[in-house]
Scaffold this motif. Structure first.
Motif, PDB file in Angstrom:
ATOM      1  N   UNK A 117     -19.267 -17.518  24.715  1.00 28.47           N
ATOM      2  CA  UNK A 117     -18.330 -16.619  24.032  1.00 28.47           C
ATOM      3  C   UNK A 117     -18.111 -17.067  22.585  1.00 28.47           C
ATOM      4  N   UNK A 118     -18.000 -18.366  22.369  1.00 30.33           N
ATOM      5  CA  UNK A 118     -17.819 -18.870  21.001  1.00 30.33           C
ATOM      6  C   UNK A 118     -19.070 -18.616  20.158  1.00 30.33           C
ATOM      7  N   UNK A 119     -20.238 -18.837  20.748  1.00 27.70           N
ATOM      8  CA  UNK A 119     -21.487 -18.559  20.023  1.00 27.70           C
ATOM      9  C   UNK A 119     -21.588 -17.076  19.673  1.00 27.70           C
ATOM     10  N   UNK A 120     -21.255 -16.216  20.631  1.00 25.84           N
ATOM     11  CA  UNK A 120     -21.306 -14.765  20.398  1.00 25.84           C
ATOM     12  C   UNK A 120     -20.348 -14.337  19.296  1.00 25.84           C
ATOM     13  N   UNK A 121     -19.268 -15.076  19.126  1.00 26.85           N
ATOM     14  CA  UNK A 121     -18.301 -14.775  18.072  1.00 26.85           C
ATOM     15  C   UNK A 121     -18.744 -15.336  16.720  1.00 26.85           C
ATOM     16  N   UNK A 122     -19.904 -15.998  16.695  1.00 25.46           N
ATOM     17  CA  UNK A 122     -20.465 -16.471  15.437  1.00 25.46           C
ATOM     18  C   UNK A 122     -20.149 -17.905  15.069  1.00 25.46           C
ATOM     19  N   UNK A 123     -19.586 -18.680  15.993  1.00 21.99           N
ATOM     20  CA  UNK A 123     -19.270 -20.077  15.704  1.00 21.99           C
ATOM     21  C   UNK A 123     -20.472 -20.957  16.046  1.00 21.99           C
ATOM     22  N   UNK A 124     -20.928 -21.694  15.048  1.00 23.79           N
ATOM     23  CA  UNK A 124     -22.114 -22.544  15.207  1.00 23.79           C
ATOM     24  C   UNK A 124     -21.759 -23.857  15.892  1.00 23.79           C
ATOM     25  N   UNK A 125     -22.681 -24.339  16.705  1.00 28.57           N
ATOM     26  CA  UNK A 125     -22.533 -25.650  17.328  1.00 28.57           C
ATOM     27  C   UNK A 125     -22.931 -26.706  16.308  1.00 28.57           C
ATOM     28  N   UNK A 126     -22.037 -27.669  16.095  1.00 31.72           N
ATOM     29  CA  UNK A 126     -22.294 -28.778  15.177  1.00 31.72           C
ATOM     30  C   UNK A 126     -22.932 -29.936  15.935  1.00 31.72           C
ATOM     31  N   UNK A 127     -22.450 -30.181  17.145  1.00 29.49           N
ATOM     32  CA  UNK A 127     -22.879 -31.342  17.919  1.00 29.49           C
ATOM     33  C   UNK A 127     -22.706 -31.037  19.402  1.00 29.49           C
ATOM     34  N   UNK A 128     -23.569 -31.648  20.236  1.00 34.42           N
ATOM     35  CA  UNK A 128     -23.484 -31.466  21.686  1.00 34.42           C
ATOM     36  C   UNK A 128     -23.767 -32.770  22.403  1.00 34.42           C
ATOM     37  N   UNK A 129     -23.147 -32.911  23.590  1.00 37.80           N
ATOM     38  CA  UNK A 129     -23.377 -34.061  24.468  1.00 37.80           C
ATOM     39  C   UNK A 129     -23.454 -33.529  25.886  1.00 37.80           C
ATOM     40  N   UNK A 130     -24.445 -33.984  26.636  1.00 33.32           N
ATOM     41  CA  UNK A 130     -24.541 -33.655  28.058  1.00 33.32           C
ATOM     42  C   UNK A 130     -24.448 -34.981  28.806  1.00 33.32           C
ATOM     43  N   UNK A 131     -23.250 -35.299  29.279  1.00 31.16           N
ATOM     44  CA  UNK A 131     -22.942 -36.587  29.878  1.00 31.16           C
ATOM     45  C   UNK A 131     -22.647 -36.369  31.364  1.00 31.16           C
TER      46      UNK A 131
END
Length: 169
Positions: A117-131
């Protein structure tokens, strides 16, 4: 309410993340001056060990971090040491430090729905972690909020750790 606020309203506020130039001075101030107890000794973290991405790729970066639970939320302190990360960028723009992110949590089963939903609203991912205890995505929400927004999808094992850190059984 705007669409970002509608999305965030589905989440539980979990953490304030401060990036600071001197983590030991920040802990002393928060503990001694404001009476916020419970900060463990800062630990050394490497982005590569977390497989943490920054602008889409895992980069060499390290920092010190510590956090405590106080008044319903975690207070996290981060002192960048070297490399490239959203923490290093923040301190370069704000050498005095400051609030770099707010974190909101939900069970990991809802993580994709919220982050999509955040991506669809145009907010870019700066950083991700899959822990193993949580999936985390940090969104560039500087424009509407003046800081990054972290979404934490907590796994079942992660909820047990959160309860321990909050001092609950």
């Amino acid at each position: 309410m705007n669409r970002l606020n509608d999305t965030l309203a589905q989440l539980e506020f979990a953490q304030i993340g401060w990036v600071v130039p001197d983590i030991h001075a920040a802990v002393r101030f928060l503990s001694d001056t404001l009476g916020i107890p419970g900060f463990p000794e800062p630990e050394y973290v490497r982005a590569q060990d977390l497989n943490m991405t920054y602008q889409g790729e895992v980069v060499a970066a390290d920092w010190l971090t510590t956090q405590t639970y106080n008044g319903g939320a975690f207070i996290e302190l981060i002192q960048p040491l070297s490399g490239r990360s959203m923490f290093h960028d923040y301190l370069a723009r704000h050498p005095e430090g400051g609030t770099q992110h707010l974190a909101f949590r939900l069970p990991v089963s809802g993580f994709e729905r919220i982050t999509s939903a955040l991506r669809e609203q145009g907010y870019a991912v700066v950083s991700e972690v899959d822990h193993p205890i949580a999936r985390m995505a940090f969104f560039d929400t500087y424009q509407p909020l003046g800081m990054v927004t972290e979404i934490m999808g907590i796994t079942p094992d992660g909820w047990e750790i959160v309860k321990q850190m909050e001092g609950r059984s």
